[in-house]
Write an enzyme that holds these catalytic residues in place. Structure first.
Site, PDB file in Angstrom:
ATOM      1  NE  ARG A  15     127.767  30.827  31.107  1.00 50.12           N
ATOM      2  CZ  ARG A  15     126.701  31.039  30.356  1.00 50.12           C
ATOM      3  NH1 ARG A  15     126.507  32.201  29.775  1.00 50.12           N
ATOM      4  NH2 ARG A  15     125.784  30.096  30.200  1.00 50.12           N
ATOM      5  CG  ASP A  16     123.317  32.487  31.836  1.00 54.98           C
ATOM      6  OD1 ASP A  16     122.939  33.671  31.806  1.00 54.98           O
ATOM      7  OD2 ASP A  16     122.915  31.643  31.035  1.00 54.98           O
ATOM      8  CG  HIS A 207     120.862  27.280  29.571  1.00 54.89           C
ATOM      9  ND1 HIS A 207     121.960  27.360  30.408  1.00 54.89           N
ATOM     10  CD2 HIS A 207     120.596  28.561  29.209  1.00 54.89           C
ATOM     11  CE1 HIS A 207     122.331  28.622  30.534  1.00 54.89           C
ATOM     12  NE2 HIS A 207     121.516  29.373  29.813  1.00 54.89           N
ATOM     13  CG  HIS A 209     117.807  32.549  30.197  1.00 62.05           C
ATOM     14  ND1 HIS A 209     118.559  33.401  30.941  1.00 62.05           N
ATOM     15  CD2 HIS A 209     118.693  31.757  29.536  1.00 62.05           C
ATOM     16  CE1 HIS A 209     119.846  33.161  30.734  1.00 62.05           C
ATOM     17  NE2 HIS A 209     119.964  32.162  29.874  1.00 62.05           N
ATOM     18  CB  CYS A 240     122.692  36.422  26.979  1.00 62.00           C
ATOM     19  SG  CYS A 240     123.969  36.559  25.728  1.00 62.00           S
TER      20      CYS A 240
END
Ligand code: HMG
Ligand code: MG
Length: 300
Positions: A15-16, A207, A209, A240
């Site tokens: 997903r990400d 989460h 990054h 994103c």
């Protein structure tokens, strides 16, 4: 400060990771990636997102991906859901868990989900209620928990307000996102301490990054402070589309290898994750991006 015996890893690469690629990967390759990750032993896989296909065309086939994947025992297959429309589609697709997503930054919220933070919470209300009826657990992301791509550092007190509102809505899990990968271990400590008035670290997911290459240090510090659940992304894929300059999540390979050095159990097979990562990396036309991936590739 002690390290935990084990942690849970959710791989958010499908997903990400794939939402941020200019190449749109075929449905079959996505299914293969998700299945490889499931068999590698991660606790969860974030499979896709039920969002507007014109805003994130890379994940427009979320329903088809869920149709194609295996249902490996013990793995939780989740998807992003921004509103009721997304919830209906996710429910029909047979997700095990949904993830609603808001932010601690008004500007990011508007750029990402086209509404204010307060409006996002209103949108989530019927979603959380519906999920409860169907016994589907709800994760809630708070993006920009450390910094916002548009206006810089974010005060932990704002994150606490958003987390409180989400807990009042009845979500099952809070996931704090360092969307642009700016966090230092000191930021994480300040954030966890502020949040401890409403949620203990053991109930949080992080989460992170890895834009500033501090994500692994932050994870290890967070483990010392009681966090037991982490997102990571195979091959360090991610970013994103609405957070300019942000790079991928902490690579699952790097987290697993670090945990193995520290004696923290993850239950994940490094070779199997590496295989999943190299498969999708070759589909994307590039070599391994993670430190561990490069080392493993050099050995083979
Ligand atoms: P909106 O434009 O405010 O929605 O979108 P709307 O209610 O005004 O509807 C407009 C049109 O969109 C309508 O179609 C709806 O049916 C359709 P029309 O009648 O005009 O033909 N629509 C939808 N279609 C499919 N699925 C849906 C849906 N909802 C409405 N669910 C929305 C609001 C949030 C949906 C939109 O802005 C959107 O899809 N944004 C993309 C958000 C996204 O995926 N961002 C990236 C993931 S978040 C992230 O990466 C951060 C995270 O990793 C954590 C971290 O790192 O911090 C999670
Ligand atoms: Mg993210």
């Amino acid at each position: 400060m002690t390290l935990p015996a084990s942690i849970r890893i959710t791989d958010v690469g499908p997903r990400d990771g794939l939402q941020n690629e200019s190449t749109v990967v075929s449905t079959g390759s996505k299914v293969q990636l998700v299945d490889r990750l499931q068999h590698a032993g991660v606790a969860g896989v974030e499979v896709s997102a039920f969002v507007r296909p014109d805003r994130v065309p890379q994940l427009a086939d979320a329903t088809e991906v869920f149709e194609g994947i295996e249902r490996v025992d013990g793995v939780v297959r989740s998807a992003l859901v921004p509103n009721e429309r997304g919830w209906e589609a996710a429910r029909e697709a047979g997700v095990d868990k949904i993830a609603v997503f808001t932010s601690a930054s008004e500007r990011f919220s508007m750029a990402n989900i086209n509404c204010s933070i307060a409006e996002s919470l209103e949108r989530f209300m019927p979603v959380v209620q519906g999920a409860r009826v169907d016994s589907i657990p709800v994760r809630a992301y708070v993006s920009c928990a450390v910094a916002c791509p548009y206006h810089g550092p974010v005060e932990p007190s704002i994150v606490v307000e958003v987390v409180s509102s989400l807990l009042e809505l009845g979500v099952d899990e809070i996931d704090l996102g360092d969307t642009i990968g700016a966090a230092t271990p000191a930021d994480i400590e300040r954030l966890l301490e502020a949040c401890s008035t409403v949620i203990v670290p053991g109930d949080l997911t992080l989460h992170l990054h890895d834009t500033g290459r501090g994500a692994l240090a932050c994870c290890v510090h967070a483990m010392h402070l009681g966090v037991r659940s982490f997102d990571a992304s195979c091959g360090g894929l991610g970013g994103c589309p609405f957070a300019p300059g942000a790079s991928g999540n902490l690579a699952t390979e790097d987290l697993i290898r670090c945990c193995s050095v520290l004696g923290v159990e993850t239950g994940v097979d490094l070779e199997a994750i590496h295989e999943a990562s190299t498969g999708i990396e070759s589909e994307l036309g590039r070599g391994p991006a993670s430190v561990t991936g490069r080392a493993l590739a050099a050995q083979s």
